[in-house]
Write a protein that holds these residues in place. Structure first.
Motif, PDB file in Angstrom:
ATOM      1  N   ASN A 111      -8.111  -3.518   1.548  1.00 25.99           N
ATOM      2  CA  ASN A 111      -8.674  -4.215   0.397  1.00 25.99           C
ATOM      3  C   ASN A 111     -10.056  -4.759   0.738  1.00 25.99           C
ATOM      4  OD1 ASN A 111      -6.367  -4.259  -1.606  1.00 25.99           O
ATOM      5  ND2 ASN A 111      -5.366  -5.180   0.169  1.00 25.99           N
TER       6      ASN A 111
ATOM      7  N   ASP B  23       1.441   2.997  -1.907  1.00 29.20           N
ATOM      8  CA  ASP B  23       1.518   1.559  -1.695  1.00 29.20           C
ATOM      9  C   ASP B  23       0.136   0.965  -1.933  1.00 29.20           C
ATOM     10  OD1 ASP B  23       2.083  -1.027  -1.124  1.00 29.20           O
ATOM     11  OD2 ASP B  23       2.637  -0.726   0.971  1.00 29.20           O
ATOM     12  N   ALA B  24      -0.163   0.733  -3.208  1.00 30.39           N
ATOM     13  CA  ALA B  24      -1.473   0.228  -3.610  1.00 30.39           C
ATOM     14  C   ALA B  24      -1.588  -1.281  -3.478  1.00 30.39           C
ATOM     15  CB  ALA B  24      -1.778   0.656  -5.051  1.00 30.39           C
ATOM     16  N   GLY B  25      -0.569  -1.911  -2.883  1.00 31.99           N
ATOM     17  CA  GLY B  25      -0.644  -3.346  -2.614  1.00 31.99           C
ATOM     18  C   GLY B  25       0.169  -4.212  -3.551  1.00 31.99           C
TER      19      GLY B  25
ATOM     20  N   ASN C 213      -3.647   1.104   6.673  1.00 33.19           N
ATOM     21  CA  ASN C 213      -3.163   1.236   5.304  1.00 33.19           C
ATOM     22  C   ASN C 213      -3.468  -0.032   4.513  1.00 33.19           C
ATOM     23  OD1 ASN C 213      -2.164   3.744   5.930  1.00 33.19           O
ATOM     24  ND2 ASN C 213      -0.024   3.130   5.958  1.00 33.19           N
ATOM     25  N   ASP C 214      -3.257   0.058   3.195  1.00 41.60           N
ATOM     26  CA  ASP C 214      -3.350  -1.093   2.303  1.00 41.60           C
ATOM     27  C   ASP C 214      -4.689  -1.828   2.457  1.00 41.60           C
ATOM     28  OD1 ASP C 214      -0.703  -0.420   1.831  1.00 41.60           O
ATOM     29  OD2 ASP C 214       0.051  -1.891   3.264  1.00 41.60           O
TER      30      ASP C 214
ATOM     31  N   SER D 263      -7.275   3.965  -2.519  1.00 50.82           N
ATOM     32  CA  SER D 263      -6.770   3.022  -1.527  1.00 50.82           C
ATOM     33  C   SER D 263      -5.275   2.784  -1.709  1.00 50.82           C
ATOM     34  CB  SER D 263      -7.528   1.690  -1.636  1.00 50.82           C
ATOM     35  OG  SER D 263      -7.056   0.763  -0.689  1.00 50.82           O
ATOM     36  N   GLY D 264      -4.537   2.879  -0.610  1.00 47.42           N
ATOM     37  CA  GLY D 264      -3.107   2.634  -0.643  1.00 47.42           C
ATOM     38  C   GLY D 264      -2.265   3.859  -0.927  1.00 47.42           C
TER      39      GLY D 264
ATOM     40  N   ALA E 209       6.880   0.025  -1.874  1.00 50.12           N
ATOM     41  CA  ALA E 209       6.239   1.334  -1.928  1.00 50.12           C
ATOM     42  C   ALA E 209       7.129   2.365  -2.624  1.00 50.12           C
ATOM     43  CB  ALA E 209       5.897   1.806  -0.521  1.00 50.12           C
TER      44      ALA E 209
ATOM     45  N   ASN F 119       2.539   0.069  -7.944  1.00 49.66           N
ATOM     46  CA  ASN F 119       3.118   1.248  -7.304  1.00 49.66           C
ATOM     47  C   ASN F 119       4.098   1.950  -8.238  1.00 49.66           C
ATOM     48  OD1 ASN F 119       1.717   0.585  -4.969  1.00 49.66           O
ATOM     49  ND2 ASN F 119       3.448  -0.462  -4.037  1.00 49.66           N
TER      50      ASN F 119
ATOM     51  N   GLY G 108      -6.944  -4.607   6.205  1.00 46.79           N
ATOM     52  CA  GLY G 108      -5.858  -3.665   6.020  1.00 46.79           C
ATOM     53  C   GLY G 108      -4.700  -3.989   6.941  1.00 46.79           C
TER      54      GLY G 108
END
Length: 315
Positions: free
Chosen positions: A48, A230-232, A45-46, A209-210, A269, A237, A62
Motif C-alpha cells: 500500500n 488479497d487486495a487488503g 504482498n499487500d 496490488s494484492g 483472501a 476481495n 507491504g
C-alpha cells in the motif's frame, strides 16, 4: 560480433523518466515491486502507498507472506540524505518492520555505514537493504532505455540465510522452481525472471496490488496454477472474486481443465486455481516427473493468464 561496435552506456537521471518522486516514481515502484522483491530474495504482498505512521506517511508498506512480517520501502531521487534516513527509521520502528528497504540513486558512505551498522547491531531482527535504481541508454539519443535495480547494502549473512539450512523438501522446492523459472523465461522472454526461494509457491504480480499469479504446491500431492486475491480488504476481495465467478462458465470452458473456486472463508483472501495431482512430494519426483510437471505448469500458466488478464483490466 565486432567489438568496435560496442557503445558507451550513459546513465539517465530518474527525474528525466519520472518527473515527480511521490506522484510518478512511487506509483511505478508499487506496480513493479515484484522486481525489487525478487532482487533482494523475498516476496512482498499487500503493498500500500502512503501508509500512516504517526504523523508521517511511509512511501510503501507491504507484507512478507511466509512470515507475515511488515516490509517498509522508502524511495528518493538523488543521493541519500539524513532526512530520508530519519524517515526510514521512523517508519521501521512505527510498524515494527522486519524488512527495511531504502531505494535511492546514490548512497553516501556514511549512510551505507549506518545500514551496515544496523544490520550488525539491530536487536529487533530487522534486515536493512540499500537498493539503487538505475536507468541507462546506449548509443544515440533515441535509443531505448534500460532499467535495473542493484543491491548496495544487505545483511552480512543474508545469502547464507537464504541458503542454509534447508530440509529435503525446501531444497526440492528451490530446485523445482529454479527449473520452472528457466523454462518459463525461455518460453516468455518478456517475463520478469524471479528468484526462487525454498518455499512451496512462486508468485508474481498480476498488475493490480494484492492480486498475483502463482505456481503452488498444496500439501504433498497437488500442484496448481492460480490467481491469489488479497487486495487488503475482505469485502473488496469478495467483490473481485464474485466478478470473476460471474464469468465462470466461459473461464472454465477456455481453460479446458477443472477450475477450483476457493473463497477461503477462514481468511480474507480468495483463490482461483487449476490443480493437478502429483505422483509424489516435490523432493521425491523423478527427473521425468519433474519435467512433465514443469511443462504442464508453463503451458497452463500461459492459458490461465490469457483468460484472466483481460478480465483484470476490467476491474
Amino acid at each position: 560480433m565486432d567489438i568496435s561496435e560496442l557503445q558507451k552506456i550513459d546513465e539517465v537521471p530518474l527525474r528525466e523518466v519520472w518527473e515527480h518522486e511521490e506522484q510518478d516514481f512511487t506509483p511505478w515502484l508499487l506496480e513493479n515491486v515484484d522486481q525489487l522483491a525478487s532482487l533482494i530474495g523475498i516476496e512482498i504482498n499487500d503493498v500500500n502507498r502512503e501508509t500512516a505512521v504517526g504523523d508521517y506517511t511511509a512511501d510503501l508498506v507491504g507484507t512478507e507472506p511466509t512470515t507475515d512480517d511488515p516490509v517498509v520501502i522508502e524511495n528518493q531521487f538523488g543521493s541519500t540524505d539524513h532526512d530520508h534516513l530519519g524517515k526510514l527509521l521512523t517508519y521501521a520502528a512505527g510498524i515494527d518492520a522486519r524488512f527495511v528497504v531504502w531505494v535511492a540513486e546514490g548512497f553516501r558512505d556514511e549512510h551505507r555505514s549506518v545500514l551496515d551498522w544496523l544490520n550488525t547491531r539491530d536487536s529487533s531482527g530487522a534486515r536493512f537493504f540499500g537498493v539503487r535504481p538505475r536507468i541507462v541508454s546506449v548509443g544515440t539519443d533515441d535509443a531505448p532505455l534500460g532499467f535495473e535495480f542493484t543491491v548496495i547494502v544487505e545483511p552480512n549473512d543474508w545469502e547464507r540465510e537464504l541458503r542454509d539450512p534447508l530440509s529435503d523438501r525446501e531444497q526440492g522446492y528451490r530446485e523445482f522452481f529454479t527449473a520452472l523459472v528457466d523454462a518459463y523465461a525461455e518460453h516468455r522472454p518478456s517475463w520478469n525472471r524471479l528468484t526462487p526461494q525454498p518455499r512451496s509457491y512462486l508468485t508474481f504480480g498480476a498488475g493490480i496490488s494484492g492480486i498475483s499469479f502463482g505456481w503452488v504446491f498444496h500439501g504433498e500431492t497437488e500442484f496448481s496454477v492460480e490467481l491469489y486475491i488479497d487486495a487488503g480488504d475482505a469485502d473488496q476481495n469478495e467483490v473481485i472474486f464474485e466478478t470473476f465467478k460471474e464469468d465462470r462458465t466461459t473461464i472454465e470452458s477456455n481453460l479446458e481443465n477443472d477450475v477450483v473456486w476457493e473463497p477461503l472463508p477462514d481468511g480474507r483472501a480468495c483463490r482461483i486455481k487449476v490443480p493437478r495431482s502429483t505422483p509424489a512430494p516435490v523432493e521425491e519426483l523423478t527427473s521425468h516427473e519433474q519435467n512433465e510437471l514443469i511443462d504442464w505448469g508453463t503451458d497452463q500458466m500461459d492459458a490461465f493468464r490469457d483468460v484472466i488478464e483481460p478480465r483484470l483490466t476490467q476491474l
